[in-house]
Design an enzyme around this catalytic site. Sequence first.
Site, PDB file in Angstrom:
ATOM      1  N   SER A  21       1.237  -1.244   0.056  1.00 53.91           N
ATOM      2  CA  SER A  21       0.380  -0.230   0.194  1.00 53.91           C
ATOM      3  C   SER A  21       0.691   0.876  -0.067  1.00 53.91           C
ATOM      4  O   SER A  21       1.715   1.308   0.623  1.00 53.91           O
ATOM      5  CB  SER A  21      -0.354   0.223   1.040  1.00 53.91           C
ATOM      6  OG  SER A  21      -1.484   1.621   1.699  1.00 53.91           O
ATOM      7  N   HIS A  66      -1.124  -1.489  -4.476  1.00 50.46           N
ATOM      8  CA  HIS A  66      -2.405  -0.541  -3.521  1.00 50.46           C
ATOM      9  C   HIS A  66      -2.254   0.937  -3.506  1.00 50.46           C
ATOM     10  O   HIS A  66      -2.053   1.433  -2.936  1.00 50.46           O
ATOM     11  CB  HIS A  66      -2.748  -1.970  -2.794  1.00 50.46           C
ATOM     12  CG  HIS A  66      -3.887  -1.748  -1.322  1.00 50.46           C
ATOM     13  ND1 HIS A  66      -5.059  -2.194  -1.880  1.00 50.46           N
ATOM     14  CD2 HIS A  66      -4.795  -0.869  -0.632  1.00 50.46           C
ATOM     15  CE1 HIS A  66      -5.707  -1.818  -0.678  1.00 50.46           C
ATOM     16  NE2 HIS A  66      -5.722  -0.887  -0.345  1.00 50.46           N
ATOM     17  N   ASP A  90      -4.617   3.482  -2.168  1.00 52.64           N
ATOM     18  CA  ASP A  90      -5.484   4.255  -0.853  1.00 52.64           C
ATOM     19  C   ASP A  90      -5.826   5.695  -1.381  1.00 52.64           C
ATOM     20  O   ASP A  90      -5.391   6.957  -1.025  1.00 52.64           O
ATOM     21  CB  ASP A  90      -5.145   4.143   0.496  1.00 52.64           C
ATOM     22  CG  ASP A  90      -4.625   2.730   0.948  1.00 52.64           C
ATOM     23  OD1 ASP A  90      -5.890   1.912   0.847  1.00 52.64           O
ATOM     24  OD2 ASP A  90      -3.978   2.006   1.228  1.00 52.64           O
ATOM     25  N   MET A 113      -8.492   7.993  -0.187  1.00 52.08           N
ATOM     26  CA  MET A 113      -9.258   8.807   1.247  1.00 52.08           C
ATOM     27  C   MET A 113     -10.189  10.465   1.068  1.00 52.08           C
ATOM     28  O   MET A 113      -8.799  11.058   0.310  1.00 52.08           O
ATOM     29  CB  MET A 113      -8.747   8.636   2.151  1.00 52.08           C
ATOM     30  CG  MET A 113      -7.833   6.913   2.463  1.00 52.08           C
ATOM     31  SD  MET A 113      -7.028   7.701   4.568  1.00 52.08           S
ATOM     32  CE  MET A 113      -6.228   5.902   3.824  1.00 52.08           C
ATOM     33  N   HIS A 126      -8.052   1.317  -4.212  1.00 50.62           N
ATOM     34  CA  HIS A 126      -9.403   1.336  -2.755  1.00 50.62           C
ATOM     35  C   HIS A 126      -9.607   2.883  -2.693  1.00 50.62           C
ATOM     36  O   HIS A 126      -9.232   2.765  -1.912  1.00 50.62           O
ATOM     37  CB  HIS A 126      -8.580   0.816  -1.374  1.00 50.62           C
ATOM     38  CG  HIS A 126      -9.422  -0.081  -0.243  1.00 50.62           C
ATOM     39  ND1 HIS A 126      -9.416  -0.111   0.885  1.00 50.62           N
ATOM     40  CD2 HIS A 126     -10.502   0.146  -0.195  1.00 50.62           C
ATOM     41  CE1 HIS A 126      -9.096   0.255   1.378  1.00 50.62           C
ATOM     42  NE2 HIS A 126     -10.461   0.147   1.227  1.00 50.62           N
ATOM     43  N   MET A 175     -11.950   4.411  -0.475  1.00 53.12           N
ATOM     44  CA  MET A 175     -12.499   5.058   0.821  1.00 53.12           C
ATOM     45  C   MET A 175     -13.164   6.547   0.870  1.00 53.12           C
ATOM     46  O   MET A 175     -12.848   7.727   1.301  1.00 53.12           O
ATOM     47  CB  MET A 175     -11.299   5.016   1.824  1.00 53.12           C
ATOM     48  CG  MET A 175     -11.152   3.638   2.397  1.00 53.12           C
ATOM     49  SD  MET A 175      -9.835   3.267   2.853  1.00 53.12           S
ATOM     50  CE  MET A 175      -8.847   3.367   1.825  1.00 53.12           C
ATOM     51  N   MET A 233     -11.206  -5.512   5.229  1.00 55.01           N
ATOM     52  CA  MET A 233     -10.342  -4.529   5.614  1.00 55.01           C
ATOM     53  C   MET A 233     -10.414  -4.978   7.966  1.00 55.01           C
ATOM     54  O   MET A 233     -11.072  -5.433   8.273  1.00 55.01           O
ATOM     55  CB  MET A 233     -11.211  -3.656   6.097  1.00 55.01           C
ATOM     56  CG  MET A 233     -11.573  -2.646   5.211  1.00 55.01           C
ATOM     57  SD  MET A 233     -10.121  -2.014   4.046  1.00 55.01           S
ATOM     58  CE  MET A 233      -9.494  -1.269   5.815  1.00 55.01           C
ATOM     59  N   ASP A 280      -7.243  -6.398   3.877  1.00 55.23           N
ATOM     60  CA  ASP A 280      -6.758  -5.055   4.539  1.00 55.23           C
ATOM     61  C   ASP A 280      -6.220  -4.373   5.422  1.00 55.23           C
ATOM     62  O   ASP A 280      -6.922  -4.319   6.605  1.00 55.23           O
ATOM     63  CB  ASP A 280      -6.853  -4.230   3.164  1.00 55.23           C
ATOM     64  CG  ASP A 280      -6.285  -2.867   2.966  1.00 55.23           C
ATOM     65  OD1 ASP A 280      -5.097  -2.468   3.159  1.00 55.23           O
ATOM     66  OD2 ASP A 280      -6.889  -2.080   2.264  1.00 55.23           O
TER      67      ASP A 280
END
Length: 221
Positions: free
Chosen positions: A8, A33, A35, A37, A67, A69, A138, A176
Amino acid sequence: MKNFIAPSILSANFAELGKEVDSVISAGADIIHFDVMDNHYVPNLTIGPQVCKSLVDYGVKKPIDVHLMTSPVDELITQFSDAGASMISFHPEATQHVDRSIELIKNNGCKAGIALNPASPLSLLDHILEKIDFILIMSVNPGYGGQKFIANSLEKIKKCKEIISNSGLDIEIEVDGGIGINNIKTIKESGANIFVAGSAIFNSDNYEDTIKKMKQEISAE
Ligand code: DX5
Ligand code: ZN
Protein backbone atom coordinates in the site's frame (compact mmCIF):
# COMPACT_ATOMS: atom_id res chain seq x y z
CA MET A 1 -5.27 -19.69 -6.02
CA LYS A 2 -2.14 -17.66 -6.71
CA ASN A 3 -0.91 -15.38 -3.93
CA PHE A 4 -0.21 -11.69 -4.45
CA ILE A 5 1.66 -9.19 -2.31
CA ALA A 6 0.19 -5.70 -2.69
CA PRO A 7 2.20 -2.93 -1.02
CA SER A 8 0.00 0.00 0.00
CA ILE A 9 1.65 3.21 -1.17
CA LEU A 10 -0.10 5.05 1.67
CA SER A 11 3.05 4.39 3.70
CA ALA A 12 5.46 5.33 0.89
CA ASN A 13 7.45 8.56 0.77
CA PHE A 14 5.12 10.66 -1.41
CA ALA A 15 7.94 13.05 -2.31
CA GLU A 16 9.52 10.16 -4.23
CA LEU A 17 6.47 8.15 -5.21
CA GLY A 18 7.66 6.91 -8.62
CA LYS A 19 10.93 5.68 -7.17
CA GLU A 20 9.18 4.08 -4.22
CA VAL A 21 6.85 2.16 -6.55
CA ASP A 22 9.83 1.07 -8.70
CA SER A 23 11.58 -0.11 -5.55
CA VAL A 24 8.71 -2.27 -4.29
CA ILE A 25 8.18 -3.73 -7.75
CA SER A 26 11.81 -4.72 -8.07
CA ALA A 27 11.56 -6.05 -4.51
CA GLY A 28 8.83 -8.47 -5.66
CA ALA A 29 5.50 -6.63 -5.36
CA ASP A 30 2.75 -8.13 -7.54
CA ILE A 31 0.12 -5.39 -7.28
CA ILE A 32 0.25 -1.71 -6.25
CA HIS A 33 -2.45 -0.92 -3.66
CA PHE A 34 -3.64 2.67 -4.02
CA ASP A 35 -5.65 4.07 -1.09
CA VAL A 36 -8.06 6.88 -1.92
CA MET A 37 -9.44 8.78 1.10
CA ASP A 38 -11.74 11.79 0.88
CA ASN A 39 -11.97 13.27 4.40
CA HIS A 40 -15.66 12.46 4.30
CA TYR A 41 -16.16 8.71 4.21
CA VAL A 42 -12.94 8.41 6.25
CA PRO A 43 -11.16 11.15 8.23
CA ASN A 44 -7.96 11.13 6.16
CA LEU A 45 -7.26 12.74 2.76
CA THR A 46 -4.92 11.17 0.23
CA ILE A 47 -4.45 10.95 -3.52
CA GLY A 48 -6.63 11.02 -6.63
CA PRO A 49 -6.76 9.92 -10.29
CA GLN A 50 -4.03 12.30 -11.43
CA VAL A 51 -1.52 10.54 -9.21
CA CYS A 52 -2.64 7.19 -10.63
CA LYS A 53 -2.19 8.49 -14.17
CA SER A 54 1.24 9.89 -13.30
CA LEU A 55 2.36 6.46 -12.11
CA VAL A 56 1.09 4.81 -15.30
CA ASP A 57 2.74 7.49 -17.47
CA TYR A 58 5.93 7.07 -15.45
CA GLY A 59 5.97 3.43 -16.59
CA VAL A 60 4.38 1.39 -13.81
CA LYS A 61 3.22 -1.85 -15.44
CA LYS A 62 1.98 -3.82 -12.45
CA PRO A 63 -1.78 -3.71 -11.80
CA ILE A 64 -2.92 -0.67 -9.82
CA ASP A 65 -5.50 -1.66 -7.23
CA VAL A 66 -7.59 1.38 -6.32
CA HIS A 67 -9.27 1.14 -2.92
CA LEU A 68 -11.93 3.84 -2.80
CA MET A 69 -12.65 5.04 0.74
CA THR A 70 -14.86 7.80 -0.59
CA SER A 71 -18.50 8.72 -0.81
CA PRO A 72 -19.90 8.95 -3.42
CA VAL A 73 -17.91 6.56 -5.62
CA ASP A 74 -19.27 6.50 -9.18
CA GLU A 75 -17.56 9.57 -10.60
CA LEU A 76 -14.23 8.38 -9.21
CA ILE A 77 -14.71 4.92 -10.74
CA THR A 78 -14.78 6.49 -14.19
CA GLN A 79 -11.86 8.79 -13.43
CA PHE A 80 -9.67 6.02 -12.05
CA SER A 81 -10.38 3.61 -14.88
CA ASP A 82 -9.48 6.40 -17.32
CA ALA A 83 -6.31 6.93 -15.28
CA GLY A 84 -5.17 3.34 -15.80
CA ALA A 85 -6.43 1.44 -12.73
CA SER A 86 -6.82 -2.35 -13.14
CA MET A 87 -8.79 -3.16 -10.00
CA ILE A 88 -11.26 -0.92 -8.19
CA SER A 89 -12.97 -1.62 -4.88
CA PHE A 90 -15.47 0.46 -2.94
CA HIS A 91 -17.38 0.24 0.33
CA PRO A 92 -21.04 -0.68 -0.29
CA GLU A 93 -22.27 1.73 2.41
CA ALA A 94 -20.66 4.59 0.49
CA THR A 95 -22.72 4.35 -2.69
CA GLN A 96 -26.44 4.71 -3.33
CA HIS A 97 -26.66 1.86 -5.83
CA VAL A 98 -24.17 -0.93 -5.21
CA ASP A 99 -25.10 -2.98 -8.26
CA ARG A 100 -24.76 0.05 -10.52
CA SER A 101 -21.32 0.91 -9.14
CA ILE A 102 -20.15 -2.67 -9.76
CA GLU A 103 -21.47 -2.51 -13.33
CA LEU A 104 -19.66 0.75 -13.85
CA ILE A 105 -16.33 -0.76 -12.78
CA LYS A 106 -16.82 -3.79 -15.07
CA ASN A 107 -18.01 -1.73 -18.03
CA ASN A 108 -14.84 0.30 -17.70
CA GLY A 109 -12.76 -2.86 -18.01
CA CYS A 110 -11.54 -3.14 -14.42
CA LYS A 111 -11.87 -5.92 -11.86
CA ALA A 112 -14.58 -5.07 -9.34
CA GLY A 113 -14.18 -5.48 -5.58
CA ILE A 114 -16.39 -4.96 -2.57
CA ALA A 115 -14.63 -3.63 0.54
CA LEU A 116 -16.02 -4.63 3.92
CA ASN A 117 -15.18 -2.75 7.11
CA PRO A 118 -14.51 -4.72 10.30
CA ALA A 119 -18.14 -4.28 11.41
CA SER A 120 -19.70 -4.73 7.96
CA PRO A 121 -21.51 -8.06 7.65
CA LEU A 122 -20.79 -10.62 4.94
CA SER A 123 -24.51 -10.49 4.10
CA LEU A 124 -23.68 -7.30 2.16
CA LEU A 125 -22.39 -9.72 -0.47
CA ASP A 126 -25.83 -11.26 -1.01
CA HIS A 127 -27.17 -10.73 -4.53
CA ILE A 128 -23.87 -9.36 -5.90
CA LEU A 129 -21.53 -12.34 -5.56
CA GLU A 130 -21.91 -13.35 -9.22
CA LYS A 131 -20.82 -9.90 -10.32
CA ILE A 132 -17.65 -9.27 -8.36
CA ASP A 133 -14.05 -10.35 -8.90
CA PHE A 134 -12.71 -9.89 -5.39
CA ILE A 135 -13.71 -9.10 -1.83
CA LEU A 136 -11.54 -6.76 0.21
CA ILE A 137 -11.78 -7.58 3.89
CA MET A 138 -10.62 -4.71 6.07
CA SER A 139 -8.72 -5.98 9.09
CA VAL A 140 -8.45 -2.44 10.53
CA ASN A 141 -10.88 0.45 10.39
CA PRO A 142 -10.24 2.37 7.19
CA GLY A 143 -8.46 5.71 7.30
CA TYR A 144 -4.87 5.17 8.38
CA GLY A 145 -1.88 2.98 7.82
CA GLY A 146 0.05 1.42 10.67
CA GLN A 147 -2.89 0.12 12.73
CA LYS A 148 -3.07 -3.20 14.55
CA PHE A 149 -4.66 -6.22 12.83
CA ILE A 150 -8.11 -6.89 14.34
CA ALA A 151 -7.93 -10.54 15.42
CA ASN A 152 -11.52 -11.56 14.70
CA SER A 153 -10.98 -10.71 11.03
CA LEU A 154 -9.58 -14.24 10.67
CA GLU A 155 -12.97 -15.76 11.46
CA LYS A 156 -14.58 -13.45 8.92
CA ILE A 157 -12.06 -14.40 6.23
CA LYS A 158 -12.83 -18.08 6.85
CA LYS A 159 -16.58 -17.51 6.58
CA CYS A 160 -16.07 -15.46 3.43
CA LYS A 161 -13.97 -18.25 1.91
CA GLU A 162 -16.72 -20.73 2.75
CA ILE A 163 -19.34 -18.57 1.03
CA ILE A 164 -17.16 -18.38 -2.08
CA SER A 165 -16.42 -22.11 -2.11
CA ASN A 166 -20.11 -22.95 -1.74
CA SER A 167 -20.96 -20.62 -4.61
CA GLY A 168 -18.44 -22.29 -6.94
CA LEU A 169 -17.44 -18.83 -8.15
CA ASP A 170 -13.92 -17.64 -8.84
CA ILE A 171 -13.60 -14.75 -6.38
CA GLU A 172 -10.39 -13.64 -4.72
CA ILE A 173 -10.07 -12.52 -1.10
CA GLU A 174 -7.90 -9.50 -0.42
CA VAL A 175 -7.10 -8.56 3.18
CA ASP A 176 -6.06 -5.04 4.12
CA GLY A 177 -4.67 -3.66 7.37
CA GLY A 178 -2.08 -4.65 9.95
CA ILE A 179 -0.48 -7.38 7.85
CA GLY A 180 3.19 -8.26 8.41
CA ILE A 181 5.64 -11.14 8.30
CA ASN A 182 4.40 -12.36 11.68
CA ASN A 183 0.72 -12.86 10.78
CA ILE A 184 0.55 -13.27 6.97
CA LYS A 185 0.61 -17.06 7.21
CA THR A 186 -2.50 -17.31 9.40
CA ILE A 187 -4.28 -14.86 7.11
CA LYS A 188 -3.46 -17.04 4.13
CA GLU A 189 -4.56 -20.17 5.96
CA SER A 190 -7.88 -18.47 6.69
CA GLY A 191 -8.50 -18.17 2.95
CA ALA A 192 -7.00 -14.92 1.63
CA ASN A 193 -4.78 -14.72 -1.47
CA ILE A 194 -4.12 -10.99 -1.93
CA PHE A 195 -2.21 -9.40 0.94
CA VAL A 196 -2.04 -5.62 1.32
CA ALA A 197 0.82 -4.34 3.44
CA GLY A 198 1.75 -0.70 3.87
CA SER A 199 3.82 0.06 6.95
CA ALA A 200 5.27 -3.46 7.21
CA ILE A 201 6.97 -2.95 3.83
CA PHE A 202 7.59 0.80 3.51
CA ASN A 203 8.77 1.21 7.11
CA SER A 204 11.21 -1.67 6.77
CA ASP A 205 14.89 -1.11 6.01
CA ASN A 206 14.92 -3.58 3.14
CA TYR A 207 11.80 -3.92 0.99
CA GLU A 208 13.13 -6.96 -0.83
CA ASP A 209 13.95 -8.80 2.33
CA THR A 210 10.51 -8.06 3.81
CA ILE A 211 8.59 -9.12 0.70
CA LYS A 212 10.75 -12.23 0.35
CA LYS A 213 9.98 -13.21 3.94
CA MET A 214 6.27 -12.60 3.41
CA LYS A 215 6.33 -14.81 0.32
CA GLN A 216 8.20 -17.53 2.18
CA GLU A 217 5.55 -17.48 4.90
CA ILE A 218 2.72 -18.01 2.42
CA SER A 219 4.40 -20.42 0.06
CA ALA A 220 3.00 -23.93 0.27
CA GLU A 221 5.17 -26.36 2.22
C1 DX5 B 1 -6.26 1.68 5.55
C2 DX5 B 1 -5.79 1.34 4.16
C3 DX5 B 1 -4.71 0.34 4.11
C4 DX5 B 1 -3.44 0.75 4.79
C5 DX5 B 1 -2.74 -0.48 5.23
O1 DX5 B 1 -7.42 2.42 5.48
O2 DX5 B 1 -6.87 0.85 3.38
O3 DX5 B 1 -4.45 -0.06 2.76
O4 DX5 B 1 -2.58 1.50 3.99
O5 DX5 B 1 -1.63 -0.09 5.95
P1 DX5 B 1 -0.92 -1.06 6.98
O6 DX5 B 1 -0.42 -2.23 6.21
O7 DX5 B 1 0.16 -0.20 7.55
O8 DX5 B 1 -1.96 -1.46 8.01
ZN1 ZN C 1 -6.46 -0.07 1.40
